[in-house]
Design a protein around this motif. Sequence first.
Motif, PDB file in Angstrom:
ATOM      1  N   UNK A 174       0.839  -1.206   0.000  1.00 38.71           N
ATOM      2  CA  UNK A 174       0.000   0.000   0.000  1.00 38.71           C
ATOM      3  C   UNK A 174       0.869   1.250   0.000  1.00 38.71           C
ATOM      4  N   UNK A 175       1.904   1.264   0.830  1.00 42.20           N
ATOM      5  CA  UNK A 175       2.783   2.437   0.900  1.00 42.20           C
ATOM      6  C   UNK A 175       3.518   2.631  -0.419  1.00 42.20           C
ATOM      7  N   UNK A 176       3.991   1.563  -1.048  1.00 41.37           N
ATOM      8  CA  UNK A 176       4.682   1.679  -2.332  1.00 41.37           C
ATOM      9  C   UNK A 176       3.789   2.307  -3.399  1.00 41.37           C
ATOM     10  N   UNK A 177       2.494   1.966  -3.371  1.00 38.19           N
ATOM     11  CA  UNK A 177       1.567   2.495  -4.377  1.00 38.19           C
ATOM     12  C   UNK A 177       1.129   3.924  -4.082  1.00 38.19           C
ATOM     13  N   UNK A 178       1.366   4.382  -2.869  1.00 38.79           N
ATOM     14  CA  UNK A 178       0.877   5.701  -2.455  1.00 38.79           C
ATOM     15  C   UNK A 178       2.009   6.558  -1.891  1.00 38.79           C
ATOM     16  N   UNK A 179       3.180   6.427  -2.485  1.00 39.45           N
ATOM     17  CA  UNK A 179       4.381   7.087  -1.950  1.00 39.45           C
ATOM     18  C   UNK A 179       4.197   8.584  -1.772  1.00 39.45           C
ATOM     19  N   UNK A 180       3.495   9.226  -2.681  1.00 32.33           N
ATOM     20  CA  UNK A 180       3.353  10.683  -2.642  1.00 32.33           C
ATOM     21  C   UNK A 180       2.082  11.148  -1.932  1.00 32.33           C
ATOM     22  N   UNK A 181       1.373  10.225  -1.298  1.00 31.25           N
ATOM     23  CA  UNK A 181       0.130  10.599  -0.632  1.00 31.25           C
ATOM     24  C   UNK A 181       0.414  11.475   0.593  1.00 31.25           C
ATOM     25  N   UNK A 182      -0.309  12.600   0.726  1.00 28.91           N
ATOM     26  CA  UNK A 182      -0.127  13.428   1.928  1.00 28.91           C
ATOM     27  C   UNK A 182      -0.615  12.740   3.193  1.00 28.91           C
ATOM     28  N   UNK A 183      -1.359  11.638   3.049  1.00 29.34           N
ATOM     29  CA  UNK A 183      -1.845  10.890   4.218  1.00 29.34           C
ATOM     30  C   UNK A 183      -0.727  10.170   4.951  1.00 29.34           C
ATOM     31  N   UNK A 184       0.329   9.821   4.238  1.00 25.75           N
ATOM     32  CA  UNK A 184       1.373   8.992   4.835  1.00 25.75           C
ATOM     33  C   UNK A 184       2.261   9.811   5.754  1.00 25.75           C
ATOM     34  N   UNK A 185       2.460   9.299   6.954  1.00 27.55           N
ATOM     35  CA  UNK A 185       3.426   9.920   7.845  1.00 27.55           C
ATOM     36  C   UNK A 185       4.820   9.577   7.323  1.00 27.55           C
ATOM     37  N   UNK A 186       5.676  10.567   7.091  1.00 29.30           N
ATOM     38  CA  UNK A 186       6.976  10.289   6.464  1.00 29.30           C
ATOM     39  C   UNK A 186       7.872   9.375   7.292  1.00 29.30           C
ATOM     40  N   UNK A 187       7.812   9.509   8.620  1.00 25.22           N
ATOM     41  CA  UNK A 187       8.654   8.652   9.462  1.00 25.22           C
ATOM     42  C   UNK A 187       8.191   7.203   9.375  1.00 25.22           C
ATOM     43  N   UNK A 188       6.890   6.993   9.437  1.00 27.79           N
ATOM     44  CA  UNK A 188       6.353   5.638   9.329  1.00 27.79           C
ATOM     45  C   UNK A 188       6.679   5.037   7.970  1.00 27.79           C
ATOM     46  N   UNK A 189       6.454   5.803   6.918  1.00 26.49           N
ATOM     47  CA  UNK A 189       6.728   5.299   5.570  1.00 26.49           C
ATOM     48  C   UNK A 189       8.202   4.933   5.422  1.00 26.49           C
ATOM     49  N   UNK A 190       9.085   5.732   5.999  1.00 31.78           N
ATOM     50  CA  UNK A 190      10.518   5.463   5.897  1.00 31.78           C
ATOM     51  C   UNK A 190      10.887   4.165   6.612  1.00 31.78           C
ATOM     52  N   UNK A 191      10.313   3.949   7.793  1.00 32.69           N
ATOM     53  CA  UNK A 191      10.604   2.731   8.552  1.00 32.69           C
ATOM     54  C   UNK A 191      10.142   1.491   7.793  1.00 32.69           C
ATOM     55  N   UNK A 192       8.930   1.547   7.250  1.00 33.87           N
ATOM     56  CA  UNK A 192       8.356   0.358   6.620  1.00 33.87           C
ATOM     57  C   UNK A 192       9.012   0.074   5.271  1.00 33.87           C
ATOM     58  N   UNK A 193       9.228   1.093   4.465  1.00 35.07           N
ATOM     59  CA  UNK A 193       9.834   0.841   3.155  1.00 35.07           C
ATOM     60  C   UNK A 193      11.294   0.427   3.275  1.00 35.07           C
ATOM     61  N   UNK A 194      11.976   0.858   4.321  1.00 31.66           N
ATOM     62  CA  UNK A 194      13.368   0.450   4.513  1.00 31.66           C
ATOM     63  C   UNK A 194      13.484  -1.044   4.745  1.00 31.66           C
ATOM     64  N   UNK A 195      12.391  -1.665   5.197  1.00 27.93           N
ATOM     65  CA  UNK A 195      12.414  -3.105   5.475  1.00 27.93           C
ATOM     66  C   UNK A 195      12.185  -3.948   4.224  1.00 27.93           C
ATOM     67  N   UNK A 196      11.850  -3.288   3.114  1.00 25.38           N
ATOM     68  CA  UNK A 196      11.476  -4.024   1.896  1.00 25.38           C
ATOM     69  C   UNK A 196      12.636  -4.854   1.342  1.00 25.38           C
ATOM     70  N   UNK A 197      13.830  -4.350   1.438  1.00 27.66           N
ATOM     71  CA  UNK A 197      14.961  -4.992   0.764  1.00 27.66           C
ATOM     72  C   UNK A 197      15.864  -5.787   1.703  1.00 27.66           C
ATOM     73  N   UNK A 198      15.377  -6.071   2.907  1.00 30.15           N
ATOM     74  CA  UNK A 198      16.167  -6.892   3.815  1.00 30.15           C
ATOM     75  C   UNK A 198      16.310  -8.307   3.252  1.00 30.15           C
ATOM     76  N   UNK A 199      17.528  -8.861   3.213  1.00 31.82           N
ATOM     77  CA  UNK A 199      17.704 -10.210   2.659  1.00 31.82           C
ATOM     78  C   UNK A 199      17.128 -11.277   3.589  1.00 31.82           C
ATOM     79  N   UNK A 200      16.606 -12.330   2.993  1.00 25.16           N
ATOM     80  CA  UNK A 200      15.970 -13.394   3.765  1.00 25.16           C
ATOM     81  C   UNK A 200      16.945 -14.047   4.737  1.00 25.16           C
TER      82      UNK A 200
END
Length: 556
Positions: free
Chosen positions: A297-323
């Motif tokens: 959801x965050x990836x599809x709505x990156x520019x949404x003013x609804x998203x808290x920038x700190x929250x979005x940064x924390x969650x998207x940073x976890x996307x590329x963690x290796x298994x």
Amino acid sequence: MTAPGPALTRVRAAYTRIAETKRPEIWIGLRPQAETEAEARAIDERLAAGESLPLAGTVAAVKGNIDVAGLPTTAGCPSYAYEPAQDAPAVARLRAAGAVVLGTTNLDQFATGLVGTRSPYGAVRNAHDPERVSGGSSSGSAVAVALGIADIALGTDTAGSGRVPAAFNGIVGIKPTYGLVPTEGVVPACASLDCVTVFARSIPEADRAFGVLATPAGRTAQLAARRPGPWRVAVPATEQLGELDPGWAEAFEAAASRLAHAGAELRRIDLAPFTAAAELLYEGAFVAERYTAVGSFIDKNTNSPDLDPTVARIITAARDLPAHRLFADRDRLAVLREQAMTALGDADALLLPTAPGHPTLAEVAADPLGANARLGRFTNSANLLDMCGIAVPAGEVDGLPFGVMLMGPGFTDERVGAIARLLTPVTRLAVVGAHLSGQPLNHQLVGLGARLAATTTTAPEYRLYALDTEPPKPGLVRVPAGQSGAAIEAEVWELPMEGLGALLAGLPRPMALGRVTLADGTSTTGFLCEPAAVEHAADITHLGGWRAYRAYLANS
């Protein structure tokens, strides 16, 4: 005209309190008063018909990531909102027990944070000091309870969200063993760790709600038989706690001393495996589960003013963690869990400060990640280590609440709660009216864990008046020197100190708490009335008490 029942009376008082407090940032969705009053009337009718409803006369608030039928579930993000088809099971259980849900509350977006400021609906200010954070992510739920709007509230807890807000607002927060309360209908933060939690102003109130919510057969566990003896509480050396706010180390040591004076056996513990496990929650690969929950959801709505920038940064940073990091961290956690349980040994609970300090809104704004990370020092490990916990008030430091937390192995929830009660001082309260045994508001005392200590009268220096209120209640007024008074029937109840605070928070004018002198010459806290309120009220002093007056009305 029939007097309203306890459910309707409490609902009306809640909306009055909402207007008085002027804290719109608490709420995301508030139900119309007419709707909740209709629900309350139906509950009162069921009570009158003899139905058992353990939470009747109770109003509840629900964190905005938990489904409440008729209100959108937002998880703190308006563009994420959906209309739930039904209540989450936890909400449905509250309602089935007679609680009236007022609405959904504000939170750190997607339940990501311990500060209560990461929300497009506004930062939720602390109940005691509006310049300080309320704690998150269950911020609105905690403040609604602390301000006397709601009696109980649901939150969630992955890293401490059901405990840190409790500590900062001077209330109780129960984080149960994972799986005891169903999480269906909850927007996940980390689904394998999330717990639905309970806030209340006293342990008895929290226990009543938890008893309704919990599913004992939700998980099974083999608990070792407890060796006989006093409660055993593990307490770390103060130097192992790290940097605390000024006065907090002393307040923590005082709480430990109270446990010892109450009969608990204290023993030292090495806190290292607990703090190491806590660091894994955000600094390790476990944070990837947050991306699993709402990352797309965050990836599809990156520019949404609804998203808290700190929250979005924390969650998207976890996307590329290796298994491979996740598997390595799981192995590391297994070692830490074994070390932690070995360190705990046969202790029934671990005592810790709930948080290391209480930041201001400005301090969090200046360092949103650092300030938040500090707050989870003691709470982050609980779910990773499969422990239960309860946060309870433990006094004040510089006029603000200070709280401690007791954690125990999974499925020792009842033991941990019993130990927490040792930290709860008891006070006495004199009642002369609707809180007397058998009267309409007596359930409020019983629900707070009060017990009847004495039946007596006041000293002969009071007058009693029948106030024009709903439900009917008397006004007790001390007469000036030289004027005639009389002895009025009274009961003295013993209740937890925080229970007295709960009563005071919801006390409507013209009622007030003050010192009442009893027949034996001693004085205690009791219900009095503002003198101006009795100018046009009926003087019923000659009848000797409220019960006699009610009997007189019934027979006249």
